[in-house]
Design a protein around this motif. Structure first.
Motif, PDB file in Angstrom:
ATOM      1  N   PRO A  45      26.255  27.402 -60.357  1.00  0.00           N
ATOM      2  CA  PRO A  45      26.384  28.799 -59.950  1.00  0.00           C
ATOM      3  C   PRO A  45      27.545  28.956 -58.985  1.00  0.00           C
ATOM      4  CG  PRO A  45      24.593  27.740 -58.767  1.00  0.00           C
ATOM      5  CD  PRO A  45      25.086  26.744 -59.785  1.00  0.00           C
ATOM      6  N   PRO A  46      28.076  30.188 -58.848  1.00  0.00           N
ATOM      7  CA  PRO A  46      29.139  30.406 -57.867  1.00  0.00           C
ATOM      8  C   PRO A  46      28.606  30.144 -56.464  1.00  0.00           C
ATOM      9  CG  PRO A  46      28.376  32.477 -58.777  1.00  0.00           C
ATOM     10  CD  PRO A  46      27.697  31.389 -59.546  1.00  0.00           C
ATOM     11  N   GLY A  47      29.493  29.773 -55.578  1.00  0.00           N
ATOM     12  CA  GLY A  47      29.079  29.480 -54.207  1.00  0.00           C
ATOM     13  C   GLY A  47      29.736  30.413 -53.217  1.00  0.00           C
ATOM     14  N   GLU A  48      29.211  30.413 -52.009  1.00  0.00           N
ATOM     15  CA  GLU A  48      29.800  31.173 -50.913  1.00  0.00           C
ATOM     16  C   GLU A  48      30.830  30.279 -50.241  1.00  0.00           C
ATOM     17  OE1 GLU A  48      28.397  32.487 -46.524  1.00  0.00           O
ATOM     18  OE2 GLU A  48      27.044  32.999 -48.166  1.00  0.00           O
ATOM     19  N   VAL A  49      32.042  30.778 -50.079  1.00  0.00           N
ATOM     20  CA  VAL A  49      33.116  30.005 -49.473  1.00  0.00           C
ATOM     21  C   VAL A  49      33.443  30.621 -48.123  1.00  0.00           C
ATOM     22  CG1 VAL A  49      35.521  29.274 -49.690  1.00  0.00           C
ATOM     23  CG2 VAL A  49      34.072  29.411 -51.719  1.00  0.00           C
ATOM     24  N   GLU A  50      33.563  29.766 -47.107  1.00  0.00           N
ATOM     25  CA  GLU A  50      33.934  30.256 -45.787  1.00  0.00           C
ATOM     26  C   GLU A  50      34.857  29.252 -45.107  1.00  0.00           C
ATOM     27  OE1 GLU A  50      30.618  30.315 -42.929  1.00  0.00           O
ATOM     28  OE2 GLU A  50      29.531  29.029 -44.307  1.00  0.00           O
ATOM     29  N   LEU A  51      35.655  29.764 -44.208  1.00  0.00           N
ATOM     30  CA  LEU A  51      36.481  28.908 -43.370  1.00  0.00           C
ATOM     31  C   LEU A  51      35.790  28.803 -42.023  1.00  0.00           C
ATOM     32  CD1 LEU A  51      40.035  30.240 -44.212  1.00  0.00           C
ATOM     33  CD2 LEU A  51      38.944  28.155 -45.025  1.00  0.00           C
ATOM     34  N   VAL A  52      35.671  27.577 -41.525  1.00  0.00           N
ATOM     35  CA  VAL A  52      35.017  27.359 -40.240  1.00  0.00           C
ATOM     36  C   VAL A  52      35.974  26.617 -39.320  1.00  0.00           C
ATOM     37  CG1 VAL A  52      32.679  27.360 -41.189  1.00  0.00           C
ATOM     38  CG2 VAL A  52      33.942  25.216 -41.075  1.00  0.00           C
ATOM     39  N   GLU A  53      35.780  26.782 -38.047  1.00  0.00           N
ATOM     40  CA  GLU A  53      36.588  26.109 -37.039  1.00  0.00           C
ATOM     41  C   GLU A  53      35.732  24.999 -36.438  1.00  0.00           C
ATOM     42  OE1 GLU A  53      40.197  25.729 -35.460  1.00  0.00           O
ATOM     43  OE2 GLU A  53      39.758  27.258 -36.936  1.00  0.00           O
ATOM     44  N   LEU A  54      36.170  23.742 -36.597  1.00  0.00           N
ATOM     45  CA  LEU A  54      35.427  22.605 -36.064  1.00  0.00           C
ATOM     46  C   LEU A  54      36.079  22.137 -34.761  1.00  0.00           C
ATOM     47  CD1 LEU A  54      34.889  20.565 -39.358  1.00  0.00           C
ATOM     48  CD2 LEU A  54      33.327  22.174 -38.269  1.00  0.00           C
ATOM     49  N   VAL A 107      38.910  19.415 -34.389  1.00  0.00           N
ATOM     50  CA  VAL A 107      39.432  19.153 -35.736  1.00  0.00           C
ATOM     51  C   VAL A 107      40.301  20.303 -36.215  1.00  0.00           C
ATOM     52  CG1 VAL A 107      38.806  18.769 -38.156  1.00  0.00           C
ATOM     53  CG2 VAL A 107      37.443  17.718 -36.341  1.00  0.00           C
ATOM     54  N   GLY A 108      39.808  21.517 -36.044  1.00  0.00           N
ATOM     55  CA  GLY A 108      40.515  22.690 -36.536  1.00  0.00           C
ATOM     56  C   GLY A 108      39.785  23.304 -37.717  1.00  0.00           C
ATOM     57  N   GLY A 109      40.542  23.959 -38.590  1.00  0.00           N
ATOM     58  CA  GLY A 109      39.961  24.672 -39.719  1.00  0.00           C
ATOM     59  C   GLY A 109      39.465  23.746 -40.813  1.00  0.00           C
ATOM     60  N   ARG A 155      25.581  22.055 -49.702  1.00  0.00           N
ATOM     61  CA  ARG A 155      26.743  22.456 -48.909  1.00  0.00           C
ATOM     62  C   ARG A 155      27.760  21.322 -48.908  1.00  0.00           C
ATOM     63  NH1 ARG A 155      25.927  25.022 -43.215  1.00  0.00           N
ATOM     64  NH2 ARG A 155      26.018  26.900 -44.459  1.00  0.00           N
ATOM     65  N   HIS A 156      29.018  21.690 -49.158  1.00  0.00           N
ATOM     66  CA  HIS A 156      30.144  20.761 -49.069  1.00  0.00           C
ATOM     67  C   HIS A 156      31.105  21.303 -48.024  1.00  0.00           C
ATOM     68  CE1 HIS A 156      28.623  20.030 -53.161  1.00  0.00           C
ATOM     69  NE2 HIS A 156      28.987  18.783 -52.923  1.00  0.00           N
ATOM     70  N   THR A 157      31.515  20.445 -47.095  1.00  0.00           N
ATOM     71  CA  THR A 157      32.504  20.817 -46.099  1.00  0.00           C
ATOM     72  C   THR A 157      33.734  19.953 -46.314  1.00  0.00           C
ATOM     73  OG1 THR A 157      30.748  21.406 -44.547  1.00  0.00           O
ATOM     74  CG2 THR A 157      32.943  21.096 -43.625  1.00  0.00           C
ATOM     75  N   LEU A 158      34.889  20.592 -46.485  1.00  0.00           N
ATOM     76  CA  LEU A 158      36.150  19.892 -46.728  1.00  0.00           C
ATOM     77  C   LEU A 158      36.962  19.904 -45.446  1.00  0.00           C
ATOM     78  CD1 LEU A 158      35.197  21.426 -49.443  1.00  0.00           C
ATOM     79  CD2 LEU A 158      37.343  20.539 -50.285  1.00  0.00           C
ATOM     80  N   ILE A 159      37.161  18.713 -44.867  1.00  0.00           N
ATOM     81  CA  ILE A 159      37.832  18.568 -43.580  1.00  0.00           C
ATOM     82  C   ILE A 159      39.175  17.886 -43.803  1.00  0.00           C
ATOM     83  CG2 ILE A 159      37.663  17.553 -41.277  1.00  0.00           C
ATOM     84  CD1 ILE A 159      34.568  17.479 -41.806  1.00  0.00           C
ATOM     85  N   PRO A 160      40.269  18.537 -43.412  1.00  0.00           N
ATOM     86  CA  PRO A 160      41.578  17.905 -43.598  1.00  0.00           C
ATOM     87  C   PRO A 160      41.719  16.662 -42.713  1.00  0.00           C
ATOM     88  CG  PRO A 160      41.800  19.999 -42.439  1.00  0.00           C
ATOM     89  CD  PRO A 160      40.365  19.847 -42.800  1.00  0.00           C
ATOM     90  N   VAL A 161      42.275  15.593 -43.280  1.00  0.00           N
ATOM     91  CA  VAL A 161      42.547  14.367 -42.536  1.00  0.00           C
ATOM     92  C   VAL A 161      43.907  14.545 -41.856  1.00  0.00           C
ATOM     93  CG1 VAL A 161      42.955  11.881 -42.722  1.00  0.00           C
ATOM     94  CG2 VAL A 161      41.205  12.986 -44.161  1.00  0.00           C
ATOM     95  N   PRO A 162      43.960  14.377 -40.529  1.00  0.00           N
ATOM     96  CA  PRO A 162      45.228  14.584 -39.819  1.00  0.00           C
ATOM     97  C   PRO A 162      46.360  13.702 -40.361  1.00  0.00           C
ATOM     98  CG  PRO A 162      43.410  14.305 -38.272  1.00  0.00           C
ATOM     99  CD  PRO A 162      42.877  13.995 -39.638  1.00  0.00           C
TER     100      PRO A 162
END
Length: 69
Positions: free
Chosen positions: A13-22, A25-27, A49-56
Motif C-alpha cells: 500500500p502507499p505510505g506516508e512520507v515525511e522529513l524529520v530532523e534528527l 544528524v540532520g534531515g 516504518r523505514h527511516t533513511l538516514i544519510p551517511v555523512p
C-alpha cells in the motif's frame, strides 16, 4: 522525498512520507505504512516504518526498519 501512490508494483500500500530532523544528524526521510502480514494463517495489520538516514561524506544511506504486530 516522494513516494508514489502505488509502491512501484510491489503490491504494497502507499505510505506516508515525511522529513524529520534528527539531533546530531540532520534531515532524514521516514516512510510509514500499514501492511497486512500472514501470522500463523491469519491476516494481521502491521505498522511498518523505514527511516533513511544519510551517511555523512558519502552518497549512502543507513536504513532503519521496524514493525509492530
Amino acid at each position: 522525498m516522494q513516494l508514489g501512490t502505488e509502491a512501484e508494483g510491489s503490491g504494497l500500500p502507499p505510505g506516508e512520507v515525511e522529513l524529520v530532523e534528527l539531533p546530531g544528524v540532520g534531515g532524514a526521510g521516514r516512510i510509514t505504512r500499514i501492511e497486512e502480514v500472514d501470522y500463523q494463517g491469519r491476516r494481521v495489520p502491521t505498522a511498518v516504518r523505514h527511516t533513511l538516514i544519510p551517511v555523512p561524506h558519502s552518497r549512502d544511506y543507513l536504513v532503519l526498519a521496524g514493525s509492530t504486530r
